[in-house]
Design an enzyme around this catalytic site. Structure first.
Site, short mmCIF file in Angstrom:
data_model
loop_
_atom_site.label_atom_id
_atom_site.label_comp_id
_atom_site.label_asym_id
_atom_site.label_seq_id
_atom_site.Cartn_x
_atom_site.Cartn_y
_atom_site.Cartn_z
N GLU B 67 -27.97 2.29 13.50
CA GLU B 67 -27.88 1.10 12.66
C GLU B 67 -28.95 0.06 13.00
O GLU B 67 -29.38 -0.71 12.14
CB GLU B 67 -26.48 0.48 12.75
CG GLU B 67 -25.39 1.30 12.06
CD GLU B 67 -24.79 2.38 12.96
OE1 GLU B 67 -25.29 2.57 14.09
OE2 GLU B 67 -23.83 3.03 12.52
N PHE B 129 -8.68 1.36 15.26
CA PHE B 129 -9.84 2.21 15.54
C PHE B 129 -11.09 1.64 14.86
O PHE B 129 -11.06 1.32 13.67
CB PHE B 129 -9.58 3.64 15.04
CG PHE B 129 -10.77 4.54 15.24
CD1 PHE B 129 -11.22 4.87 16.51
CD2 PHE B 129 -11.47 5.04 14.15
CE1 PHE B 129 -12.33 5.67 16.70
CE2 PHE B 129 -12.59 5.84 14.33
CZ PHE B 129 -13.01 6.16 15.61
N GLN B 130 -12.14 1.50 15.61
CA GLN B 130 -13.42 0.94 15.14
C GLN B 130 -13.26 -0.46 14.55
O GLN B 130 -13.98 -0.83 13.63
CB GLN B 130 -14.11 1.89 14.16
CG GLN B 130 -14.59 3.15 14.86
CD GLN B 130 -15.57 3.98 14.02
OE1 GLN B 130 -15.51 3.98 12.81
NE2 GLN B 130 -16.46 4.69 14.69
N LYS B 179 -11.59 -2.20 4.17
CA LYS B 179 -11.54 -0.95 3.43
C LYS B 179 -10.63 -1.06 2.20
O LYS B 179 -10.95 -0.52 1.14
CB LYS B 179 -11.06 0.17 4.36
CG LYS B 179 -11.42 1.56 3.84
CD LYS B 179 -11.21 2.63 4.90
CE LYS B 179 -11.52 4.01 4.34
NZ LYS B 179 -11.33 5.07 5.34
N MET B 493 -46.65 -5.68 29.67
CA MET B 493 -46.56 -7.14 29.71
C MET B 493 -45.77 -7.61 30.93
O MET B 493 -46.15 -8.58 31.59
CB MET B 493 -45.93 -7.67 28.42
CG MET B 493 -46.01 -9.17 28.28
SD MET B 493 -47.69 -9.83 28.39
CE MET B 493 -48.14 -9.92 26.65
#
Lengths: 195, 578
Positions: B67, B129-130, B179, B493
């Site tokens: 993502e 969940f999630q 959902k 760097m």
């Protein structure tokens, strides 16, 4: 110089906005001394009253960051001289002591305390006033068995404000007047833009 | 496909239609002229993906590999196209993986709309969940966010999301949709774009008196100096900006994000500001009498030590965001407003002038920098190649026409210093947040945002390993990205800072790399690695001429440093050339 400032924020009523405003302070590690949310004089518009101890420069920047939030209509900041404010405090004390001690009764009257509930075992008093006033009464009541104390956040009215009704009309217009379109503080150029 | 078109026609005929929240999301995207979506499916966003199945051909969905890749791609897309980048991700880990990109888009003012799935509304707060509290996690890193729990809200909320993301000072917006709302059928009454929110003022009203005061200061100035940022690009005001500096004969220097708003070779373009910027613009910031900042925010990497920054100068600040005025640098005259409008007003009021002697000062410093720094970088004595000579060779081949996407670190600073540009929206980099791993996915998005242009992603060996899984996205969807890895076998760097400020204690900067060319090959991408100067030009040409994506690894000097440098905590006039 740091001093007490009261920030008044007019907002839409949306879930999550309290967090959005709070993190503007916490991100800069600034402690909020008191925070109150309430309806305002205008239906559907909410009003936050936030008290912090900071310099004017910091407060001004904070207000700009607050106004930048999509759901914030306007943010004002004022010194204590520019507002009328109150805090409400509740004190729970054993009834038997205050009923018997004449001295306590006098003290309560001196502090403008009002009994809210009187029960056999305890009595709850309320005092509305400034921080010093409500603080003083704690000290006074402590020797007499103060059971519980709580104080509300500050609520404040800006002395020099005509309310938000007219402003909101400007905000609702797609083509607003200058005042609605910009940060209030930027109007006061002499005060703000000093080198 | 036909059925969808038929359905769309039907919608137009009879206004009310019973559709799901998911369909409403996709209809909103179509109405907002979105063509490309970067995303990754998962449990809580499945109804939207199910609806997407029927939108093939209307919405081009690019399945990324992580993502974070989706949101960086959307950022790249937004930066080259000027439109809003769109991201889909699922709840929980899908959404938390967006956070870095949101923070990046927030600090770099990139218009992005991220749509995340969320667990059913009745499960909110149950540690389902999630489930994660996406709204609270993303509040500090979004311009606006909102959770939808009822499908009827979707059209208006998405209209608001797009309006907020792209108007005023742009930024990322996240819409979290439970959902149940995605599945819920409701009477869809059509889509109406948002043009006004009463509590939101994207554009401050321009005050003529301030424009006049600013013009007066510019007209009286003996040593005026313009510094410009991404505001010029975001405001699509490149022409207006050029007209302004040309009329006033005003030397102008760019911030990293302002790069490409003005062509590099413009006679008034005096170079880059900031920590690794050019000598002249940094030193002369503390000598100019009027400093005119256009669409930039005085980042600490630009200003160095603030209490020694341009104290002698009167400061004019043009910005669309009132919160930027006086935030870091005290302004003498604030010209808040959209620079597309304020610049022409200023141009009309300023006198036609040429500050020849003042401009010469910049050129003298340039000469000095060329002698002491740039020549050595471009034509090194050592056998090892420098990053600068790679960029220089690339310039010859692209003639400044390419989109250059960079990651973060030494190669980024070198690319920003030396890459040449002739067109705006050509420099895509993670400026404010400094996100390593940005370049590869951003380059993929940049290519979709500017399909006709050559996109070169310049990446270090460290940053490439942070998001190299997106090679899979290139493999599957064919974005033609030219990957140029400048490999110094170090986290360069950080190593440079350790060398200069931590007594060469090289703590964990020695990073091992895999065989990048073999990895590319595994993804079906052609590649090559060069470590000899004589092969460089041919290899770069091969990369650019190759049809399709290509990975070129160039081995460069291990311990080269980027100079000039304004050390942290120092004033811009204390810039070091070595």
């Amino acid at each position: 110089m740091k001093q007490e400032y009261t920030i008044t924020v007019y907002t839409e009523n949306q879930v999550g906005l309290l967090n959005r405003i709070a993190i503007i302070f916490t991100r800069r590690k600034i402690n909020i001394d008191s925070l109150n949310t309430s309806p305002s004089e205008v239906e559907s518009v909410h009003r936050f009253t936030i008290v912090i101890n900071e310099t004017e420069e910091v407060v001004r920047k904070l207000c700009r960051q607050i106004e930048k939030q999509v759901e914030v209509l306007k943010a004002y900041y004022n010194t204590n001289e520019e507002i009328v404010w109150q805090e409400l405090a509740l004190y729970k004390v054993p009834t038997e002591i205050i009923a018997e001690e004449v001295k306590v009764e006098r003290l309560l009257r001196e502090h403008g305390a009002k009994a809210v509930v009187i029960r056999k075992d305890y009595t709850v008093f309320e005092v509305a006033g400034h921080r010093e006033e409500t603080d003083n009464l704690i000290k006074v009541l402590e020797p007499y068995g103060l059971i519980e104390f709580v104080r509300s956040a500050r609520v404040a009215i800006i002395k020099d404000s005509a309310g938000f009704h007219l402003k909101l009309k400007e905000f609702e217009a797609a083509d607003p007047g200058e005042d609605a379109a910009e940060n209030e503080f930027l109007n006061r150029q002499e005060e703000v833009f000093t080198m | 496909m036909e059925t969808l078109e038929l359905e769309m026609k039907k919608t137009a005929e009879n206004k009310v239609e019973n559709i799901s929240g998911s369909e409403a999301v996709l209809k909103a995207l179509i109405e907002e002229s979105v063509t490309t979506v970067f995303g990754y499916p998962g449990g809580a966003i499945m109804p939207i993906y199910d609806a997407l199945f029927d939108y093939d051909g209307h919405l081009n969905h690019i399945l990324v590999r992580h993502e974070q890749g989706a949101i960086h791609a959307a950022q790249g897309y937004a930066r080259t196209s000027g439109d809003v980048g769109v991201v889909f991700a699922t709840s929980g880990p899908g959404a938390t993986n967006l956070v870095t990109g949101l923070a990046d888009a927030q600090i770099d003012s990139t218009p992005v709309v991220a749509i995340t799935g969320q667990v059913f509304a009745h499960l909110l707060g149950t540690d389902a969940f999630q489930e994660t509290d996406v709204i609270n996690i993303t509040t500090p890193v979004t311009k606006w966010n909102y959770q939808v729990t009822d499908a009827t809200e979707i059209p208006a909320v998405l209209a608001k999301a797009f309006y907020i993301a792209k108007s005023g000072r742009p930024g990322p917006v996240l819409i979290d949709i439970t959902k149940n709302a995605q599945l819920q059928k409701f009477d869809y009454k059509g889509y109406e774009k948002c043009t006004h929110i009463r509590s939101y003022r994207p554009k401050p009203i321009i005050r003529k008196t301030f424009v006049e005061e600013a013009a007066k200061l510019i007209n009286e100035a003996k040593k005026p100096f313009v510094i410009f940022g991404q505001g010029v690009i975001l405001g699509r005001a490149e022409q207006e900006f050029k007209a302004f500096i040309e009329k006033g004969g005003l030397p102008a220097a760019w911030t990293v994000l302002g790069l490409s708003a003005l062509e590099t070779d413009h006679p008034l373009n005096v170079g880059m500001l900031g920590m690794h910027g050019n000598y002249g613009p940094n030193v002369l910031t503390n000598e100019c009498d009027v400093l005119i900042a256009v669409g930039m925010r005085f980042d600490d990497r630009v200003t160095g030590r603030l209490d020694k920054y341009a104290k002698q100068a009167k400061v004019i600040h043009l910005d669309i965001d009132p919160a930027e005025i006086d935030k870091n640098v005290k302004t003498t005259v604030p010209v808040w407003g959209d620079c597309k409008e304020t610049l022409p007003m200023l141009t009309a009021l300023i006198e036609e002038k040429q500050h020849t002697d003042w401009l010469k000062r910049f050129n003298q410093y340039t000469k000095e920098e060329v002698e002491l720094v740039i020549n050595k970088e471009m034509h090194p004595d050592a056998a090892e190649m420098t990053m600068a000579e790679v960029i220089d060779s690339l310039n010859e081949l692209t003639r400044g026409e390419a989109v250059i996407v960079t990651d973060v670190g030494q190669h980024q600073m070198i690319a920003c210093r030396y890459a040449k540009f002739v067109r705006s929206k050509s420099n895509v980099t993670s400026g404010g947040l400094g996100t390593m791993g940005f370049a590869l996915p951003a380059a993929i998005g940049a290519k979709y945002g500017a399909p006709d242009r050559t996109v070169v992603a310049i990446i270090g060996d460290g940053g490439f390993q942070m998001t190299l899984q997106e090679l899979g996205t290139i493999m599957q969807f064919g974005a033609e990205v030219k990957m140029l890895i400048l490999n110094n076998n170090f986290l360069g760097m950080v190593r440079q800072w350790q060398e200069l400020f931590h007594s060469r204690r090289y703590s964990f900067v020695d990073i091992q790399s895999p065989d990048f060319v073999t990895i590319a090959k595994g993804y079906g991408i052609t590649g090559r690695s060069v470590n000899a100067r004589k092969e460089l030009k041919a290899a770069l040409k091969e990369m650019l001429d190759h049809k399709g994506s290509y990975l070129l690894e160039v081995m460069v000097g291990k311990e080269n440093n980027v100079f000039p440098m304004v050390p942290q905590g120092c004033s811009v006039s204390e810039i070091r050339l070595k």
